[in-house]
Write a protein that holds these residues in place. Structure first.
Motif, PDB file in Angstrom:
ATOM      1  N   ASP A   1       0.847  -1.202   0.000  1.00 22.89           N
ATOM      2  CA  ASP A   1       0.000   0.000   0.000  1.00 22.89           C
ATOM      3  C   ASP A   1       0.874   1.241   0.000  1.00 22.89           C
ATOM      4  OD1 ASP A   1      -2.293  -1.364  -0.029  1.00 22.89           O
ATOM      5  OD2 ASP A   1      -2.758  -1.139   2.110  1.00 22.89           O
ATOM      6  N   GLY A   2       0.449   2.219  -0.741  1.00 23.48           N
ATOM      7  CA  GLY A   2       1.216   3.466  -0.785  1.00 23.48           C
ATOM      8  C   GLY A   2       0.772   4.272  -1.979  1.00 23.48           C
ATOM      9  N   PRO A   3       1.270   5.475  -2.090  1.00 24.59           N
ATOM     10  CA  PRO A   3       0.826   6.343  -3.182  1.00 24.59           C
ATOM     11  C   PRO A   3       1.387   5.901  -4.539  1.00 24.59           C
ATOM     12  CG  PRO A   3       2.611   7.388  -1.959  1.00 24.59           C
ATOM     13  CD  PRO A   3       2.268   6.124  -1.217  1.00 24.59           C
ATOM     14  N   HIS A   4       0.703   6.315  -5.603  1.00 23.71           N
ATOM     15  CA  HIS A   4       1.256   6.148  -6.952  1.00 23.71           C
ATOM     16  C   HIS A   4       1.918   7.473  -7.330  1.00 23.71           C
ATOM     17  CE1 HIS A   4       0.541   5.087 -11.484  1.00 23.71           C
ATOM     18  NE2 HIS A   4       1.803   5.213 -11.177  1.00 23.71           N
ATOM     19  N   ILE A   5       3.230   7.431  -7.464  1.00 23.10           N
ATOM     20  CA  ILE A   5       3.994   8.647  -7.779  1.00 23.10           C
ATOM     21  C   ILE A   5       4.531   8.514  -9.204  1.00 23.10           C
ATOM     22  CG2 ILE A   5       5.970  10.083  -7.120  1.00 23.10           C
ATOM     23  CD1 ILE A   5       5.715   8.824  -4.279  1.00 23.10           C
ATOM     24  N   ALA A   6       4.305   9.538 -10.013  1.00 24.70           N
ATOM     25  CA  ALA A   6       4.817   9.506 -11.391  1.00 24.70           C
ATOM     26  C   ALA A   6       5.788  10.660 -11.601  1.00 24.70           C
ATOM     27  CB  ALA A   6       3.671   9.594 -12.387  1.00 24.70           C
ATOM     28  N   LEU A   7       6.817  10.397 -12.390  1.00 25.37           N
ATOM     29  CA  LEU A   7       7.790  11.432 -12.746  1.00 25.37           C
ATOM     30  C   LEU A   7       7.987  11.411 -14.245  1.00 25.37           C
ATOM     31  CD1 LEU A   7       9.159   9.673 -10.067  1.00 25.37           C
ATOM     32  CD2 LEU A   7      10.264  11.893  -9.968  1.00 25.37           C
TER      33      LEU A   7
ATOM     34  N   LYS B   1      -1.983  15.442  -7.277  1.00 27.46           N
ATOM     35  CA  LYS B   1      -1.277  16.726  -7.186  1.00 27.46           C
ATOM     36  C   LYS B   1      -0.041  16.701  -8.074  1.00 27.46           C
ATOM     37  CE  LYS B   1      -2.771  17.573  -2.441  1.00 27.46           C
ATOM     38  NZ  LYS B   1      -4.048  18.080  -2.919  1.00 27.46           N
ATOM     39  N   ALA B   2       0.305  17.885  -8.597  1.00 28.69           N
ATOM     40  CA  ALA B   2       1.428  17.971  -9.521  1.00 28.69           C
ATOM     41  C   ALA B   2       2.316  19.153  -9.170  1.00 28.69           C
ATOM     42  CB  ALA B   2       0.906  18.131 -10.952  1.00 28.69           C
ATOM     43  N   ALA B   3       3.593  18.983  -9.379  1.00 29.73           N
ATOM     44  CA  ALA B   3       4.515  20.119  -9.190  1.00 29.73           C
ATOM     45  C   ALA B   3       5.581  20.105 -10.269  1.00 29.73           C
ATOM     46  CB  ALA B   3       5.175  20.062  -7.813  1.00 29.73           C
ATOM     47  N   TYR B   4       5.891  21.306 -10.735  1.00 32.27           N
ATOM     48  CA  TYR B   4       6.947  21.486 -11.740  1.00 32.27           C
ATOM     49  C   TYR B   4       8.076  22.245 -11.064  1.00 32.27           C
ATOM     50  CZ  TYR B   4       8.963  22.217 -16.374  1.00 32.27           C
ATOM     51  OH  TYR B   4       9.784  22.184 -17.474  1.00 32.27           O
ATOM     52  N   LEU B   5       9.252  21.638 -11.040  1.00 29.73           N
ATOM     53  CA  LEU B   5      10.389  22.211 -10.322  1.00 29.73           C
ATOM     54  C   LEU B   5      11.403  22.798 -11.301  1.00 29.73           C
ATOM     55  CD1 LEU B   5      10.964  19.098  -8.012  1.00 29.73           C
ATOM     56  CD2 LEU B   5       9.349  20.966  -7.681  1.00 29.73           C
ATOM     57  N   LEU B   6      12.047  23.866 -10.884  1.00 30.48           N
ATOM     58  CA  LEU B   6      13.129  24.427 -11.704  1.00 30.48           C
ATOM     59  C   LEU B   6      14.419  24.362 -10.896  1.00 30.48           C
ATOM     60  CD1 LEU B   6      11.356  27.566 -13.224  1.00 30.48           C
ATOM     61  CD2 LEU B   6      11.992  25.465 -14.430  1.00 30.48           C
ATOM     62  N   PHE B   7      15.426  23.705 -11.486  1.00 28.76           N
ATOM     63  CA  PHE B   7      16.703  23.550 -10.812  1.00 28.76           C
ATOM     64  C   PHE B   7      17.686  24.563 -11.379  1.00 28.76           C
ATOM     65  CE2 PHE B   7      14.508  19.458 -10.899  1.00 28.76           C
ATOM     66  CZ  PHE B   7      14.420  19.210  -9.544  1.00 28.76           C
ATOM     67  N   GLY B   8      17.950  25.601 -10.622  1.00 27.14           N
ATOM     68  CA  GLY B   8      18.870  26.639 -11.077  1.00 27.14           C
ATOM     69  C   GLY B   8      20.233  26.050 -11.418  1.00 27.14           C
ATOM     70  N   ALA B   9      20.862  26.614 -12.431  1.00 31.01           N
ATOM     71  CA  ALA B   9      22.199  26.145 -12.831  1.00 31.01           C
ATOM     72  C   ALA B   9      22.872  27.272 -13.590  1.00 31.01           C
ATOM     73  CB  ALA B   9      22.102  24.909 -13.721  1.00 31.01           C
ATOM     74  N   GLU B  10      24.154  27.492 -13.321  1.00 26.39           N
ATOM     75  CA  GLU B  10      24.894  28.465 -14.117  1.00 26.39           C
ATOM     76  C   GLU B  10      24.959  27.960 -15.550  1.00 26.39           C
ATOM     77  OE1 GLU B  10      25.766  27.902 -10.977  1.00 26.39           O
ATOM     78  OE2 GLU B  10      26.806  29.638 -10.108  1.00 26.39           O
ATOM     79  N   LEU B  11      24.663  28.861 -16.487  1.00 21.56           N
ATOM     80  CA  LEU B  11      24.677  28.489 -17.901  1.00 21.56           C
ATOM     81  C   LEU B  11      25.785  29.247 -18.625  1.00 21.56           C
ATOM     82  CD1 LEU B  11      20.831  28.843 -18.656  1.00 21.56           C
ATOM     83  CD2 LEU B  11      22.036  26.805 -17.871  1.00 21.56           C
ATOM     84  N   THR B  12      26.339  28.614 -19.663  1.00 16.79           N
ATOM     85  CA  THR B  12      27.316  29.327 -20.484  1.00 16.79           C
ATOM     86  C   THR B  12      26.596  30.271 -21.443  1.00 16.79           C
ATOM     87  OG1 THR B  12      27.248  27.439 -21.967  1.00 16.79           O
ATOM     88  CG2 THR B  12      29.113  27.570 -20.463  1.00 16.79           C
ATOM     89  N   GLU B  13      25.498  29.775 -21.996  1.00 12.87           N
ATOM     90  CA  GLU B  13      24.634  30.559 -22.894  1.00 12.87           C
ATOM     91  C   GLU B  13      23.208  30.109 -22.620  1.00 12.87           C
ATOM     92  OE1 GLU B  13      25.163  32.951 -24.982  1.00 12.87           O
ATOM     93  OE2 GLU B  13      27.353  32.934 -25.213  1.00 12.87           O
ATOM     94  N   GLY B  14      22.243  30.853 -23.164  1.00 12.15           N
ATOM     95  CA  GLY B  14      20.844  30.488 -22.934  1.00 12.15           C
ATOM     96  C   GLY B  14      20.467  29.183 -23.618  1.00 12.15           C
ATOM     97  N   HIS B  15      19.321  28.672 -23.218  1.00 17.49           N
ATOM     98  CA  HIS B  15      18.799  27.443 -23.824  1.00 17.49           C
ATOM     99  C   HIS B  15      18.648  27.626 -25.340  1.00 17.49           C
ATOM    100  CE1 HIS B  15      17.686  25.429 -19.984  1.00 17.49           C
ATOM    101  NE2 HIS B  15      17.774  26.675 -19.562  1.00 17.49           N
ATOM    102  N   HIS B  16      18.898  26.556 -26.061  1.00 20.82           N
ATOM    103  CA  HIS B  16      18.777  26.489 -27.526  1.00 20.82           C
ATOM    104  C   HIS B  16      19.889  27.268 -28.247  1.00 20.82           C
ATOM    105  CE1 HIS B  16      14.213  25.286 -27.369  1.00 20.82           C
ATOM    106  NE2 HIS B  16      14.907  24.782 -26.370  1.00 20.82           N
TER     107      HIS B  16
ATOM    108  N   TYR C   1       0.658  11.620  -7.127  1.00 19.47           N
ATOM    109  CA  TYR C   1       1.615  12.738  -7.163  1.00 19.47           C
ATOM    110  C   TYR C   1       2.405  12.686  -8.460  1.00 19.47           C
ATOM    111  CZ  TYR C   1       0.682  12.731  -2.147  1.00 19.47           C
ATOM    112  OH  TYR C   1       0.078  12.764  -0.940  1.00 19.47           O
ATOM    113  N   PHE C   2       2.559  13.850  -9.065  1.00 13.68           N
ATOM    114  CA  PHE C   2       3.328  13.934 -10.308  1.00 13.68           C
ATOM    115  C   PHE C   2       4.415  14.993 -10.153  1.00 13.68           C
ATOM    116  CE2 PHE C   2       4.070  15.955 -14.457  1.00 13.68           C
ATOM    117  CZ  PHE C   2       4.424  14.852 -15.214  1.00 13.68           C
ATOM    118  N   LEU C   3       5.629  14.610 -10.469  1.00 16.90           N
ATOM    119  CA  LEU C   3       6.753  15.546 -10.368  1.00 16.90           C
ATOM    120  C   LEU C   3       7.504  15.608 -11.688  1.00 16.90           C
ATOM    121  CD1 LEU C   3       8.229  14.221  -7.009  1.00 16.90           C
ATOM    122  CD2 LEU C   3       7.197  16.491  -7.305  1.00 16.90           C
ATOM    123  N   THR C   4       7.836  16.805 -12.105  1.00  9.69           N
ATOM    124  CA  THR C   4       8.726  16.956 -13.238  1.00  9.69           C
ATOM    125  C   THR C   4       9.440  18.294 -13.077  1.00  9.69           C
ATOM    126  OG1 THR C   4       8.930  16.765 -15.653  1.00  9.69           O
ATOM    127  CG2 THR C   4       7.065  18.059 -14.826  1.00  9.69           C
TER     128      THR C   4
END
Ligand SMILES: [Zn+2]
Length: 439
Positions: free
Chosen positions: A109-115, A393-408, A205-208
């Motif tokens: 028994d326990g929650p169904h967690i998806a990532l 329930k769902a949560a969208y997380l942002l993990f800060g990181a030093e970048l050399t240049e922007g995305h793409h 619970y959904f995490l990404t």
């Protein structure tokens, strides 16, 4: 594993995680052609207690959007076979059905967690100069014009590492854990097919999340409640008319170019909406066959966006009305094909609070932001929406990181120490949600 209140990676484990990221970085693949990537993930998870649903088994075939042409798919499948992807795997992914789902059912028994972790790359030529870190360290893209320039190589590595780690400690786990390795996030094309396969039915619970994104947020800063997702729809629009000699009998033609040009101007004139921000962009317009012929064909690539799903729906409705109006005016036919879609979504503050509790015990995280704006589009929102509509329930997380240049950007790269932060955040949140986590 250090014996603190949360699980933290040892230096050696962290270096394995970084190596995994570098391996994915060196062989990037575009959406719906991630054959080698999917095979590598499946191989890494093959002997674990996770059940694997590969390719066709993880997608609703007809719900895929923005597919490459059949010729491109044949070409990419030959490339993957030449790389060494075995026949049984190629069969499961045939016809551009890449990606996979890994499910661990503990039977307790326990929650169904998806990532969810996205696995695709971009059609960008990676910077080849030696001061570009991946070149310097020998893990730059080995493919021309394809590059992991958004950090999905890191997302994939974290997902694989997480599955392996969870397998190691499976006796301490309960409930069910579903890990989705989603193809074709770029262009918001892949999530819908996984949602429609039913992989997120009955998820508690959904995490990404994403590495980087908010400018200026450094490694060690994590955002737990992300909002500001723009809902978006991507359309390929095709006008077809009738060709005729432009000198001899122009009146016999039906001009698709003029219909498309007229539509393009009017699309950019769609009224703003009092409920909030909207966007429209006609990104390409190709038409005609030659100087002396009435153009019988025109194609446009267009996108709409809205601060909410309702606002994007308004833009999409107006778009349909205008392209049909323009087609009517020039007596040509028009078809529009949906090539990608993402909704707007909110993170649940109660789930974000759980993540915050976990982060307070982390030695690597120094700043927790309870809110941040994505300010772009992301099709994980369709998954968040699905879970929330089912009572989860769902949560969208942002993990800060030093970048050399922007995305793409061709010189995009990020501080790899953000990888362990993402990994530890997901792992300790899962344990916390399962009630196994002890402060
Ligand atoms: Zn991305």
């Amino acid at each position: 594993m250090s014996n603190t209140s949360t699980i933290e990676l040892s230096k050696r484990e962290e270096s394995n995680l970084v190596s995994l990221r570098r391996d994915f970085h060196s062989y990037p693949e575009l959406g719906w052609t991630e054959y080698v990537t999917t095979w590598k993930i499946a191989s890494a998870l093959n002997n674990l207690s996770f059940s694997l649903y590969i390719g066709h088994e993880s997608l609703e075939h007809s719900a895929r959007m923005g597919l490459p042409t059949p010729e491109q798919i044949v070409f990419e499948e030959e490339r993957a076979r030449a790389y060494g992807v075995p026949d049984d795997m190629m069969k499961k992914m045939a016809d551009g059905c890449t990606g996979l789902a890994a499910v661990l059912d503990t039977g307790k028994d326990g929650p169904h967690i998806a990532l969810r972790f996205d696995i695709d790359a971009l059609p960008i030529q990676e910077d080849r100069s030696t001061d570009h870190f991946p070149v310097h360290q020998g893990f730059a893209s080995t493919r021309d014009d394809v590059m992991h320039a958004c950090g999905h190589d890191g997302h994939t590595a974290v997902g694989v590492f997480l599955a392996k780690y969870l397998d190691d400690i499976k006796d301490q786990l309960n409930g069910k854990i579903t890990i989705l390795f989603q193809p074709a996030e770029e262009g918001v094309r892949g999530a819908k097919a996984m949602v429609e396969k039913g992989l997120l039915d009955e998820v508690d619970y959904f995490l990404t999340g994403h590495l980087g994104i908010i400018e200026g947020r450094k490694t060690g800063e994590v955002t737990t409640c992300t909002g500001g997702f723009l809902s978006t729809s991507k359309f390929d629009i095709e006008f077809s008319g009738k060709s005729a000699h432009a000198g001899k009998e122009p009146e016999a033609g039906n001009n698709a170019l003029l219909a498309a040009a007229s539509a393009a101007l009017h699309l950019h004139g769609i009224s703003r909406h009092s409920d909030g921000a909207t966007r429209i962009n006609v990104g390409t317009l190709n038409a005609g066959r030659g100087r002396n012929a009435i153009p019988d064909r025109a194609n446009m690539e267009v996108e709409t966006r809205g601060e909410s799903s309702n606002l994007n729906d308004y833009m999409a409705r107006e778009l349909e009305r205008i392209v049909h109006g323009a087609a009517h005016m020039y007596n040509v036919n028009v078809t529009s094909k949906l090539m990608g879609h993402a909704s707007s979504a909110d993170s649940d503050s109660t789930l974000s609070e759980v993540v915050q509790t976990v982060l307070r015990h982390s030695n690597c995280v120094h700043t927790v932001h309870d809110f941040g704006e994505l300010g772009a589009s992301e099709d994980a929102t369709l998954m968040m929406d699905k879970v929330r509509k089912g009572g989860g329930k769902a949560a969208y997380l942002l993990f800060g990181a030093e970048l050399t240049e922007g995305h793409h950007h061709p010189s995009f790269d990020y501080d790899e120490s953000a990888l362990r932060i993402a990994f530890e955040t997901y792992l300790n949140t899962i344990l916390k949600l399962q009630g196994e986590y002890r402060c």
